[in-house]
Design an enzyme around this catalytic site. Structure first.
Site, PDB file in Angstrom:
ATOM      1  N   LYS A 174       1.564  -3.270   7.329  1.00 53.75           N
ATOM      2  CA  LYS A 174       2.675  -3.174   6.255  1.00 53.75           C
ATOM      3  C   LYS A 174       3.943  -2.969   5.223  1.00 53.75           C
ATOM      4  O   LYS A 174       4.762  -3.426   4.920  1.00 53.75           O
ATOM      5  CB  LYS A 174       1.399  -2.648   5.117  1.00 53.75           C
ATOM      6  N   THR A 200       0.468  -1.537   0.109  1.00 53.17           N
ATOM      7  CA  THR A 200      -0.001   0.259   0.243  1.00 53.17           C
ATOM      8  C   THR A 200       0.612   1.605   0.189  1.00 53.17           C
ATOM      9  O   THR A 200       2.051   1.564   1.039  1.00 53.17           O
ATOM     10  CB  THR A 200      -1.150   0.099   0.938  1.00 53.17           C
ATOM     11  N   ASP A 201       0.167   2.099  -1.171  1.00 54.34           N
ATOM     12  CA  ASP A 201       1.080   3.663  -0.987  1.00 54.34           C
ATOM     13  C   ASP A 201       0.864   4.343   1.543  1.00 54.34           C
ATOM     14  O   ASP A 201       2.067   4.966   1.077  1.00 54.34           O
ATOM     15  CB  ASP A 201      -0.110   5.130  -0.670  1.00 54.34           C
ATOM     16  N   GLU A 202       0.197   3.554   1.677  1.00 56.43           N
ATOM     17  CA  GLU A 202       0.480   4.238   3.633  1.00 56.43           C
ATOM     18  C   GLU A 202       1.528   3.837   4.240  1.00 56.43           C
ATOM     19  O   GLU A 202       2.154   4.578   5.192  1.00 56.43           O
ATOM     20  CB  GLU A 202      -0.868   3.835   3.548  1.00 56.43           C
ATOM     21  N   TYR A 250      -1.463  -0.287  11.257  1.00 51.59           N
ATOM     22  CA  TYR A 250      -1.810  -1.668   9.586  1.00 51.59           C
ATOM     23  C   TYR A 250      -0.217  -0.626   8.790  1.00 51.59           C
ATOM     24  O   TYR A 250      -0.352  -1.494   8.941  1.00 51.59           O
ATOM     25  CB  TYR A 250      -3.062  -1.299   9.339  1.00 51.59           C
TER      26      TYR A 250
HETATM   27  P1  NAD Z   1      -9.965  -7.158   1.560  1.00 49.16           P
HETATM   28  O1  NAD Z   1      -9.658  -6.833   4.198  1.00 49.16           O
HETATM   29  O2  NAD Z   1     -10.845  -6.589   1.347  1.00 49.16           O
HETATM   30  O3  NAD Z   1      -9.059  -8.911   2.097  1.00 49.16           O
HETATM   31  C1  NAD Z   1      -7.845  -9.707   2.680  1.00 49.16           C
HETATM   32  C2  NAD Z   1      -8.324 -11.568   2.369  1.00 49.16           C
HETATM   33  O4  NAD Z   1      -7.759 -12.311   3.095  1.00 49.16           O
HETATM   34  C3  NAD Z   1      -9.863 -11.731   3.377  1.00 49.16           C
HETATM   35  O5  NAD Z   1      -9.926 -12.580   1.598  1.00 49.16           O
HETATM   36  C4  NAD Z   1      -9.260 -12.404   4.057  1.00 49.16           C
HETATM   37  O6  NAD Z   1     -10.212 -13.667   4.655  1.00 49.16           O
HETATM   38  C5  NAD Z   1      -7.893 -12.964   3.511  1.00 49.16           C
HETATM   39  N1  NAD Z   1      -6.914 -13.186   5.053  1.00 49.16           N
HETATM   40  C6  NAD Z   1      -6.681 -12.020   5.994  1.00 49.16           C
HETATM   41  N2  NAD Z   1      -6.076 -12.793   6.845  1.00 49.16           N
HETATM   42  C7  NAD Z   1      -5.686 -14.032   6.491  1.00 49.16           C
HETATM   43  C8  NAD Z   1      -4.872 -14.662   6.709  1.00 49.16           C
HETATM   44  N3  NAD Z   1      -3.860 -14.847   7.806  1.00 49.16           N
HETATM   45  N4  NAD Z   1      -4.556 -16.201   6.028  1.00 49.16           N
HETATM   46  C9  NAD Z   1      -5.326 -15.708   4.510  1.00 49.16           C
HETATM   47  N5  NAD Z   1      -6.030 -15.126   4.599  1.00 49.16           N
HETATM   48  C10 NAD Z   1      -6.250 -14.232   5.062  1.00 49.16           C
HETATM   49  O7  NAD Z   1      -8.583  -6.350   1.429  1.00 49.16           O
HETATM   50  P2  NAD Z   1      -8.354  -5.845   0.169  1.00 49.16           P
HETATM   51  O8  NAD Z   1      -8.819  -4.572   0.638  1.00 49.16           O
HETATM   52  O9  NAD Z   1      -8.797  -6.679  -0.640  1.00 49.16           O
HETATM   53  O10 NAD Z   1      -6.426  -5.504   0.527  1.00 49.16           O
HETATM   54  C11 NAD Z   1      -5.486  -6.656  -0.326  1.00 49.16           C
HETATM   55  C12 NAD Z   1      -4.651  -6.286  -0.269  1.00 49.16           C
HETATM   56  O11 NAD Z   1      -4.626  -5.360  -0.761  1.00 49.16           O
HETATM   57  C13 NAD Z   1      -3.756  -5.987   1.293  1.00 49.16           C
HETATM   58  O12 NAD Z   1      -2.258  -6.905   1.374  1.00 49.16           O
HETATM   59  C14 NAD Z   1      -4.175  -4.115   0.862  1.00 49.16           C
HETATM   60  O13 NAD Z   1      -2.909  -4.552   2.190  1.00 49.16           O
HETATM   61  C15 NAD Z   1      -3.630  -4.088   0.091  1.00 49.16           C
HETATM   62  N6  NAD Z   1      -4.416  -2.659  -0.423  1.00 49.16           N
HETATM   63  C16 NAD Z   1      -5.451  -2.860  -0.283  1.00 49.16           C
HETATM   64  C17 NAD Z   1      -5.648  -1.038  -0.226  1.00 49.16           C
HETATM   65  C18 NAD Z   1      -7.173  -0.861  -0.641  1.00 49.16           C
HETATM   66  O14 NAD Z   1      -7.375  -0.152  -0.749  1.00 49.16           O
HETATM   67  N7  NAD Z   1      -8.368  -1.347  -0.014  1.00 49.16           N
HETATM   68  C19 NAD Z   1      -5.067  -0.461  -1.441  1.00 49.16           C
HETATM   69  C20 NAD Z   1      -3.353  -0.685  -1.670  1.00 49.16           C
HETATM   70  C21 NAD Z   1      -2.778  -2.288  -1.179  1.00 49.16           C
HETATM   71  O1  DAU Z   2      -4.048   4.314   0.624  1.00 47.11           O
HETATM   72  C1  DAU Z   2      -4.350   2.760   0.654  1.00 47.11           C
HETATM   73  C2  DAU Z   2      -5.303   2.253   1.522  1.00 47.11           C
HETATM   74  O2  DAU Z   2      -6.601   3.038   1.110  1.00 47.11           O
HETATM   75  C3  DAU Z   2      -5.516   0.467   1.871  1.00 47.11           C
HETATM   76  O3  DAU Z   2      -3.736   0.142   2.199  1.00 47.11           O
HETATM   77  C4  DAU Z   2      -6.266  -0.011   2.834  1.00 47.11           C
HETATM   78  O4  DAU Z   2      -5.829  -1.006   2.902  1.00 47.11           O
HETATM   79  C5  DAU Z   2      -7.570   0.740   2.786  1.00 47.11           C
HETATM   80  O5  DAU Z   2      -8.435   0.404   3.347  1.00 47.11           O
HETATM   81  C6  DAU Z   2      -7.646   2.770   2.202  1.00 47.11           C
HETATM   82  O6  DAU Z   2      -7.235   3.064   3.719  1.00 47.11           O
HETATM   83  P1  DAU Z   2      -7.464   4.276   4.243  1.00 47.11           P
HETATM   84  O7  DAU Z   2      -7.957   4.518   5.463  1.00 47.11           O
HETATM   85  O8  DAU Z   2      -7.456   5.263   3.368  1.00 47.11           O
HETATM   86  O9  DAU Z   2      -9.250   3.890   3.587  1.00 47.11           O
HETATM   87  P2  DAU Z   2     -10.993   3.878   4.680  1.00 47.11           P
HETATM   88  O10 DAU Z   2     -12.160   3.198   3.719  1.00 47.11           O
HETATM   89  O11 DAU Z   2     -11.244   3.329   5.825  1.00 47.11           O
HETATM   90  O12 DAU Z   2     -10.733   5.479   5.009  1.00 47.11           O
HETATM   91  C7  DAU Z   2     -10.762   6.580   3.570  1.00 47.11           C
HETATM   92  C8  DAU Z   2     -10.546   8.199   4.012  1.00 47.11           C
HETATM   93  O13 DAU Z   2     -12.074   8.111   4.357  1.00 47.11           O
HETATM   94  C9  DAU Z   2     -10.045   8.144   5.253  1.00 47.11           C
HETATM   95  O14 DAU Z   2      -9.516  10.021   5.048  1.00 47.11           O
HETATM   96  C10 DAU Z   2     -10.902   7.681   6.347  1.00 47.11           C
HETATM   97  C11 DAU Z   2     -12.235   8.433   5.604  1.00 47.11           C
HETATM   98  N1  DAU Z   2     -13.249   8.018   6.328  1.00 47.11           N
HETATM   99  C12 DAU Z   2     -13.970   6.388   6.368  1.00 47.11           C
HETATM  100  C13 DAU Z   2     -14.685   5.592   6.799  1.00 47.11           C
HETATM  101  C14 DAU Z   2     -15.111   4.448   6.972  1.00 47.11           C
HETATM  102  C15 DAU Z   2     -14.167   8.890   6.410  1.00 47.11           C
HETATM  103  O15 DAU Z   2     -14.539   9.694   6.682  1.00 47.11           O
HETATM  104  N2  DAU Z   2     -15.668   8.373   7.006  1.00 47.11           N
HETATM  105  C16 DAU Z   2     -15.879   7.021   7.097  1.00 47.11           C
HETATM  106  O16 DAU Z   2     -16.550   6.709   8.053  1.00 47.11           O
END
Ligand code: NAD
Ligand code: DAU
Length: 332
Positions: A152, A121-123, A148
């Site tokens: 990562k 992730t970019d975080e 988190y």
């Molecule tokens: P998600 O939470 O929707 O999915 C995570 C999956 O991992 C789930 O299916 C869960 O059951 C599985 N999992 C969790 N713990 C496990 C374990 N111990 N063993 C096996 N499986 C397990 O997450 P997502 O949003 O799809 O993110 C997927 C990946 O992409 C993560 O590594 C996250 O850091 C990365 N990522 C997410 C975002 C975003 O915006 N959501 C952006 C950049 C990177």
């Molecule tokens: O940047 C990549 C990341 O993006 C991934 O690594 C994470 O897995 C993914 O969850 C996401 O992280 P964020 O913390 O940016 O996403 P989230 O959807 O939790 O929140 C997005 C923005 O919205 C953040 O500034 C917090 C805000 N927020 C979130 C929720 C759930 C609100 O204002 N209200 C809300 O109810």
């Protein structure tokens, strides 16, 4: 690569990647997923049984991981605890899955000399000021803010160390915020869409001016496949689609879609340590690997996503009440 092991392939982004691989390659896919609260088998429904197999198990369990890595040509590692707010309430599972789980997979990739792609992730880079002209690049120093993002960052460092110390054939991608179908209702965009569907007000943290750099999850999948195919071992690639928007702008676009007033917003308690702005410079991925995003119009992609949640209430409804109860207990 004929056999790909996809960890976390029943989650939001991992399941999109599995569909992308089936639609765009001839590869066989094994999904290894613990099926936590964040996953659903429905996200994999309809895929050909002779191409996709689901193994339910934990990435931190070497007895499960080892034989699956041995039989694969490549591992694409998505599995993680992924929600910042959960990491603030209970960091333990983030350390266990994101760090110990990644370590377990890397040891197997080392043992069997398998190609490994780590999805991050970019975080890990921390945050930027709203008026900073800079964006994150592959050279930005690590500076994570939350349990988190620290977990990562730790997993990224393990991958880099296993490349340098043991010659593991790994790449890393750091992507910005994904949106699209099958995202859990705890996350920002699905939470606000489903709040409005339920006749409630979107819940915005702080002043709503925090910026996220949105990318459609399909574009994330095509980028990961390009890196798996043509990425150079040991390299990191940033993935982004020039989608910077403030949270307030996103919420207002959702409200407008439903014909609701622009200011019909519930302001709630801010997230502790809330990162201000993320922004990705993805020039390396574009110039070196020839990748371009297909969803360049965020508002159009958001409309498609809203329509998906309207049409798939049976999928998200079971998780909604418990998710909102947990937020309400924290004043959010
Ligand atoms: P998600 O939470 O929707 O999915 C995570 C999956 O991992 C789930 O299916 C869960 O059951 C599985 N999992 C969790 N713990 C496990 C374990 N111990 N063993 C096996 N499986 C397990 O997450 P997502 O949003 O799809 O993110 C997927 C990946 O992409 C993560 O590594 C996250 O850091 C990365 N990522 C997410 C975002 C975003 O915006 N959501 C952006 C950049 C990177
Ligand atoms: O940047 C990549 C990341 O993006 C991934 O690594 C994470 O897995 C993914 O969850 C996401 O992280 P964020 O913390 O940016 O996403 P989230 O959807 O939790 O929140 C997005 C923005 O919205 C953040 O500034 C917090 C805000 N927020 C979130 C929720 C759930 C609100 O204002 N209200 C809300 O109810």
């Amino acid at each position: 690569m004929n056999r790909i092991l996809v960890t976390g392939g029943a989650g939001f982004i991992g399941s999109n990647f599995v569909h992308h691989v089936v639609g765009n390659t001839d590869a066989q896919v094994t999904v290894l997923d613990k099926l936590t609260y964040a996953s659903t088998e429905e996200s994999l429904a309809g895929l050909p049984e002779d191409r996709v197999r689901l193994v339910v198990g934990d990435i931190a369990d070497a007895s499960v991981v080892d034989p699956l890595v041995e039989e694969a040509d490549a591992v694409v590692h998505y599995a993680a605890e992924s929600h910042n707010d959960n990491s603030l309430s209970d960091p333990g599972p983030f350390i266990q899955t994101n760090i110990v789980g990644t370590f377990t997979l890397l040891e197997a990739a080392r043992r069997y000399d398998r190609r490994f792609h780590h999805v991050s992730t970019d975080e890990v880079y921390g945050d930027l000021d709203l008026d900073d002209p800079k964006r994150f690049t592959e050279d930005t120093p690590y500076n994570p803010s939350s349990p988190y993002s620290a977990s990562k960052a730790g997993s990224d460092h393990l991958v880099r160390a296993w490349v340098r110390s043991f010659g593991v054939r790994a790449t890393i991608s750091n992507c910005s915020n994904n949106y699209g179908p099958w995202q859990h209702v705890e996350k920002f965009i699905p939470r606000q869409i489903t709040e409005v569907i339920d006749g409630r007000r979107p819940r915005v943290y702080g002043d709503g001016l925090n910026v996220r750099d949105w990318i459609h999850t399909s574009d994330h999948s095509s980028a990961v496949l390009a890196i798996l195919d043509r990425g150079r071992t040991g390299e990191t690639y940033l993935i982004g689609a020039d989608g910077e928007r403030s949270n307030l702008d996103v919420v207002r676009a959702i409200l407008r879609h439903f014909g609701r007033d622009d200011d019909d917003i519930e302001w709630v308690t801010d997230r502790a340590g809330h990162d201000r702005r993320y922004a990705i410079e993805s020039g390396k991925l574009r110039s070196e690997l020839g990748w371009t995003p297909q969803f360049e119009d965020f508002e159009a992609g958001l409309s498609d996503t809203i329509e998906w949640y309207q049409a798939n209430e049976a999928w998200w409804r079971p998780a909604k009440a418990a998710t909102e109860a947990a937020y309400a207990a924290k004043g959010q």
